[in-house]
Design a protein around this motif. Structure first.
Motif, PDB file in Angstrom:
ATOM      1  N   ARG A 116      -8.835   9.540  -4.288  1.00  0.00           N
ATOM      2  CA  ARG A 116      -7.518   9.466  -4.944  1.00  0.00           C
ATOM      3  C   ARG A 116      -6.791  10.808  -4.957  1.00  0.00           C
ATOM      4  O   ARG A 116      -5.570  10.872  -5.007  1.00  0.00           O
ATOM      5  CB  ARG A 116      -7.679   8.999  -6.393  1.00  0.00           C
ATOM      6  CG  ARG A 116      -8.036   7.543  -6.512  1.00  0.00           C
ATOM      7  CD  ARG A 116      -7.900   7.094  -7.951  1.00  0.00           C
ATOM      8  NE  ARG A 116      -8.401   5.745  -8.131  1.00  0.00           N
ATOM      9  CZ  ARG A 116      -7.736   4.659  -7.774  1.00  0.00           C
ATOM     10  NH1 ARG A 116      -6.549   4.760  -7.210  1.00  0.00           N
ATOM     11  NH2 ARG A 116      -8.262   3.465  -7.957  1.00  0.00           N
ATOM     12  N   ASP A 131       0.814  -1.214   0.000  1.00  0.00           N
ATOM     13  CA  ASP A 131       0.000   0.000   0.000  1.00  0.00           C
ATOM     14  C   ASP A 131       0.850   1.267   0.000  1.00  0.00           C
ATOM     15  O   ASP A 131       0.327   2.364   0.178  1.00  0.00           O
ATOM     16  CB  ASP A 131      -0.955   0.018   1.202  1.00  0.00           C
ATOM     17  CG  ASP A 131      -2.317  -0.553   0.816  1.00  0.00           C
ATOM     18  OD1 ASP A 131      -2.477  -0.947  -0.359  1.00  0.00           O
ATOM     19  OD2 ASP A 131      -3.216  -0.595   1.677  1.00  0.00           O
ATOM     20  N   GLN A 188      -3.875  13.190  -0.320  1.00  0.00           N
ATOM     21  CA  GLN A 188      -2.467  12.798  -0.256  1.00  0.00           C
ATOM     22  C   GLN A 188      -2.315  11.415   0.368  1.00  0.00           C
ATOM     23  O   GLN A 188      -1.260  10.820   0.282  1.00  0.00           O
ATOM     24  CB  GLN A 188      -1.661  13.852   0.486  1.00  0.00           C
ATOM     25  CG  GLN A 188      -1.206  15.010  -0.391  1.00  0.00           C
ATOM     26  CD  GLN A 188      -2.319  15.962  -0.811  1.00  0.00           C
ATOM     27  OE1 GLN A 188      -3.444  15.879  -0.327  1.00  0.00           O
ATOM     28  NE2 GLN A 188      -2.024  16.861  -1.725  1.00  0.00           N
ATOM     29  N   GLY A 189      -3.387  10.902   1.001  1.00  0.00           N
ATOM     30  CA  GLY A 189      -3.387   9.498   1.388  1.00  0.00           C
ATOM     31  C   GLY A 189      -3.275   9.193   2.860  1.00  0.00           C
ATOM     32  O   GLY A 189      -3.362  10.079   3.704  1.00  0.00           O
ATOM     33  N   ARG A 190      -3.079   7.892   3.111  1.00  0.00           N
ATOM     34  CA  ARG A 190      -3.041   7.393   4.491  1.00  0.00           C
ATOM     35  C   ARG A 190      -1.602   7.332   4.979  1.00  0.00           C
ATOM     36  O   ARG A 190      -0.688   7.098   4.200  1.00  0.00           O
ATOM     37  CB  ARG A 190      -3.624   5.983   4.521  1.00  0.00           C
ATOM     38  CG  ARG A 190      -5.091   5.929   4.251  1.00  0.00           C
ATOM     39  CD  ARG A 190      -5.595   4.506   4.337  1.00  0.00           C
ATOM     40  NE  ARG A 190      -5.422   3.771   3.099  1.00  0.00           N
ATOM     41  CZ  ARG A 190      -4.878   2.571   3.016  1.00  0.00           C
ATOM     42  NH1 ARG A 190      -4.401   1.991   4.093  1.00  0.00           N
ATOM     43  NH2 ARG A 190      -4.789   1.948   1.854  1.00  0.00           N
ATOM     44  N   CYS A 198      -1.578   7.447  -1.274  1.00  0.00           N
ATOM     45  CA  CYS A 198      -3.012   7.238  -1.444  1.00  0.00           C
ATOM     46  C   CYS A 198      -3.342   5.969  -2.234  1.00  0.00           C
ATOM     47  O   CYS A 198      -3.141   5.918  -3.452  1.00  0.00           O
ATOM     48  CB  CYS A 198      -3.630   8.453  -2.130  1.00  0.00           C
ATOM     49  SG  CYS A 198      -5.411   8.437  -1.926  1.00  0.00           S
ATOM     50  N   THR A 199      -3.797   4.962  -1.516  1.00  0.00           N
ATOM     51  CA  THR A 199      -4.381   3.785  -2.177  1.00  0.00           C
ATOM     52  C   THR A 199      -5.733   3.562  -1.513  1.00  0.00           C
ATOM     53  O   THR A 199      -5.930   3.917  -0.347  1.00  0.00           O
ATOM     54  CB  THR A 199      -3.515   2.519  -1.986  1.00  0.00           C
ATOM     55  OG1 THR A 199      -3.286   2.342  -0.593  1.00  0.00           O
ATOM     56  CG2 THR A 199      -2.189   2.629  -2.703  1.00  0.00           C
ATOM     57  N   TYR A 227      -7.469   9.369   5.759  1.00  0.00           N
ATOM     58  CA  TYR A 227      -6.890   9.968   4.542  1.00  0.00           C
ATOM     59  C   TYR A 227      -6.628  11.450   4.794  1.00  0.00           C
ATOM     60  O   TYR A 227      -7.539  12.199   5.140  1.00  0.00           O
ATOM     61  CB  TYR A 227      -7.834   9.823   3.345  1.00  0.00           C
ATOM     62  CG  TYR A 227      -7.895   8.409   2.806  1.00  0.00           C
ATOM     63  CD1 TYR A 227      -7.193   8.054   1.664  1.00  0.00           C
ATOM     64  CD2 TYR A 227      -8.651   7.435   3.451  1.00  0.00           C
ATOM     65  CE1 TYR A 227      -7.234   6.755   1.176  1.00  0.00           C
ATOM     66  CE2 TYR A 227      -8.702   6.139   2.984  1.00  0.00           C
ATOM     67  CZ  TYR A 227      -7.985   5.799   1.847  1.00  0.00           C
ATOM     68  OH  TYR A 227      -8.033   4.518   1.379  1.00  0.00           O
ATOM     69  N   THR A 257       2.717   9.923   3.580  1.00  0.00           N
ATOM     70  CA  THR A 257       1.439   9.274   3.247  1.00  0.00           C
ATOM     71  C   THR A 257       1.431   8.894   1.778  1.00  0.00           C
ATOM     72  O   THR A 257       2.144   9.465   0.963  1.00  0.00           O
ATOM     73  CB  THR A 257       0.242  10.230   3.458  1.00  0.00           C
ATOM     74  OG1 THR A 257       0.357  11.337   2.549  1.00  0.00           O
ATOM     75  CG2 THR A 257       0.151  10.738   4.873  1.00  0.00           C
ATOM     76  N   LEU A 292      -0.472   6.819  -7.898  1.00  0.00           N
ATOM     77  CA  LEU A 292      -0.367   6.755  -6.445  1.00  0.00           C
ATOM     78  C   LEU A 292       0.091   8.130  -5.990  1.00  0.00           C
ATOM     79  O   LEU A 292       1.221   8.524  -6.257  1.00  0.00           O
ATOM     80  CB  LEU A 292       0.665   5.706  -6.035  1.00  0.00           C
ATOM     81  CG  LEU A 292       0.413   4.297  -6.571  1.00  0.00           C
ATOM     82  CD1 LEU A 292       1.655   3.443  -6.469  1.00  0.00           C
ATOM     83  CD2 LEU A 292      -0.733   3.656  -5.801  1.00  0.00           C
ATOM     84  N   HIS A 293      -0.832   8.863  -5.377  1.00  0.00           N
ATOM     85  CA  HIS A 293      -0.507  10.221  -4.949  1.00  0.00           C
ATOM     86  C   HIS A 293       0.227  10.132  -3.614  1.00  0.00           C
ATOM     87  O   HIS A 293      -0.256   9.490  -2.683  1.00  0.00           O
ATOM     88  CB  HIS A 293      -1.817  11.014  -4.822  1.00  0.00           C
ATOM     89  CG  HIS A 293      -1.623  12.483  -4.683  1.00  0.00           C
ATOM     90  ND1 HIS A 293      -2.637  13.323  -4.324  1.00  0.00           N
ATOM     91  CD2 HIS A 293      -0.543  13.264  -4.875  1.00  0.00           C
ATOM     92  CE1 HIS A 293      -2.169  14.564  -4.289  1.00  0.00           C
ATOM     93  NE2 HIS A 293      -0.912  14.546  -4.623  1.00  0.00           N
TER      94      HIS A 293
END
Ligand code: AMP
Length: 544
Positions: free
Chosen positions: A357, A214, A360-362, A339-340, A427, A337, A324-325
């Motif tokens: 998406r 991830d 910037q993600g987890r 992002c998926t 997120y 982080t 994938l950001h």
């Protein structure tokens, strides 16, 4: 009671030893400054890194002394990554896009002893060498016969003759895993740059985390193209994660234009590429008019600045490439982080998936984060409240090199200078840099949102939004726009375009200014300070 497992320090030398032993015939392909394509294997990287370590011993370089590089992404730079750090010295990667005065300042501040450079940077070195008294040895990353006879640089040697004189046997020292391994100066938009000093432990843990499914999701089956420079936060740690997974590495050298990058991706079966939005803009700009497609590329990690939605859609819808950001910073090695989607998001309609998406993600395991309000209190993770983003973890800085700037931490947390929201699923979304956020009538406007809308217009190549002084509202947003070559759009058309998008009326910019170029910093990020300077005589419509 202590556990009874073996204590083996986490060292960068173990990464290259692993790649040598388990992926020895894995390929490393480099487009060279010389213009040709160079190929060899992980086994060769390991052998030549050992020769380099010996050459450093020969220079009587003490443990912890700094070896600087001014170089593109290429195989010799990769050897420096392992040979310098593995032998207990500190690799200092310098951004060649900095002003020569700034380079000289950084070399002096880091007290670099050896400086290795690609021949394309010879003019920089010629301009700065007399101002770098700490450097005892200058090394040109080339063959002996490519060394200019009259460079004017005292004692200049070629890298190839320097390491060829050494045997390739070497016993990597068993260092304390907290030993410093490499350093990188921050972009330094205000004041002098400060250096993050990474350790073997932080680098190895980061390499493990970066390879996870991830996160960067790297494997021995990938052919990986880091377009993100090796002089900018260790190319996001990809060289280390590549050694750990044994993937094929493809280096673009100095040729970062769309055509060269596309040809390399196709010729080397690249499955995975990493870079900042600006380089992908050039790649897509080359591919679209020519009707080109990718044959193998299936993932690209985009970070360093916010990835515009139009770019995510273009990669996914037109080319079948998953974006994938990613978010991070020099002070974080750099990954924070990525992002998926989670399983529960997969059934969502595409527009809702896109909303996620774009974030910037987890957080990656190893990075803790929180957002705090003006009163210093932690804010809820509801996707709405936004505040200053703080992080902590084993690959986040504790202090800058030489204690520069004092203690950067607040109760053990590092303030990133970014403003963000975090939703209930964890997120994180950056809404701004704290200094870039626009305050209009006491309400915040995200400059990133305003830029993303402009960039979604087919005639717009680049957009930068800044706040301009306003007598009533304090600040109002203005967007500076660079048009795509041959494309036309008027100010009114662009302002009407905002009305078709989900943005509050009061957040729509007051004006559009067409410019030839947006000023970019040394790492390709928009330099809003410079843009504001350029607009110092600008007045908002209706104000004087
Ligand atoms: P640097 O240390 O030069 O890598 O810059 C780090 C800064 O770049 C972060 O603090 C953010 O302001 C910005 N940045 C990095 N990645 C992103 C991203 N995906 N979206 C928005 N801003 C980003």
């Amino acid at each position: 009671m202590l556990g009874l497992m073996q204590h083996q320090p986490l060292l960068i030398s173990t990464l290259i030893e692993f790649a040598d032993r388990h992926h020895g015939d894995g390929e490393i392909v480099s487009r060279r400054v010389e213009g040709d394509i160079h190929r060899y294997t992980w086994r060769d990287v390991a052998a030549r890194s050992r020769r380099l370590a010996r050459a450093l011993d020969g220079e009587k370089l003490a443990p912890g002394e700094r070896v600087a590089t001014i170089a593109w992404n290429g195989y010799r730079h990769l050897e420096l990554y392992f040979g310098v750090s593995g032998s207990g010295r500190v690799l200092h990667t310098i951004n060649p896009r900095l002003h020569p005065e700034q380079i000289a300042w950084i070399v002096g501040h880091a007290e670099d002893r050896v400086l290795c450079f690609d021949m394309s940077f010879l003019p920089i070195v010629q301009a700065v060498h007399a101002k770098c008294p700490t450097v005892r040895k200058w090394v040109a990353l080339c063959d002996a016969d490519k060394l200019p006879a009259d460079s004017g640089i005292p004692g200049l040697v070629s890298y190839e003759s320097w390491i060829a004189a050494q045997p390739d046997s070497y016993h990597w020292p068993e260092l304390d895993e907290n030993t410093a391994s490499s350093m990188c100066y921050t972009s330094g938009t205000t004041g002098n740059p400060k250096a993050a000093l990474y350790s073997h432990r932080s680098t190895t843990l980061h390499a493990y985390a970066a390879a996870l499914p991830d996160v960067m999701n790297l494997s021995a089956r990938d052919s990986v193209l880091p377009v993100v420079p090796m002089f900018h936060v260790n190319a996001w740690g990809i060289p280390y994660s590549a050694a750990l997974t044994g993937c094929k590495l493809v280096f673009p050298g100095p040729a970062l234009d769309g055509k060269s990058v596309y040809e390399l991706i196709e010729a080397e079966g690249v499955t995975y590429a990493a870079g900042v939005p600006t380089v992908w803009q050039m790649l897509l700009g080359h591919m679209k008019p020519a009707g080109l497609k990718f044959s193998k590329l299936n993932r690209t990690v985009i970070g360093g600045s916010a990835c515009p939605p139009a770019m995510i859609s273009a990669f996914q819808d037109d080319y079948g490439v998953q974006v994938l950001h990613a978010w991070g910073m020099t002070e974080m090695s750099p990954l924070g982080t990525l992002c998926t989607l989670k399983n529960k998001h997969l059934a969502l309609p595409p527009e809702q998936q896109m909303k996620i998406r774009l974030k910037q993600g987890r957080a990656i395991y190893g990075v803790d984060m929180k957002i705090v309000g003006d009163d210093g209190k932690e804010l809820p993770w509801d996707g709405k409240a936004f505040g200053d983003l703080y992080v902590k973890g084993p690959w986040v800085v504790r202090e800058y090199f030489k204690g520069e700037g004092g203690d950067p931490l607040v109760d053990g947390w590092f303030p990133t200078g970014d403003v963000a929201t975090i939703d209930a699923d964890g997120y994180m979304q950056i809404t701004d840099r704290s200094k870039d956020v626009i305050k209009s009538g006491g309400e915040w406007i995200s400059s990133i949102d305003i830029e993303n809308i402009a960039m979604a217009h087919p005639a717009v190549a680049m957009a930068a939004c800044v706040g301009m002084p306003h007598p009533k509202w304090d600040e109002r947003p203005v967007v500076a726009v660079v048009k795509k070559p041959g494309a036309e759009v008027s100010k009114d058309e662009l302002l009407d375009f905002y009305k078709t998008k989900t943005v509050a009326k009061w957040q729509v910019p007051d004006d559009v200014i067409f410019v030839d170029a947006i000023p970019l910093g040394a790492t390709g990020k928009m330099l809003k300070t410079k843009l504001r300077e350029q607009l110092k005589d600008y007045r908002l419509p209706g104000t004087s």
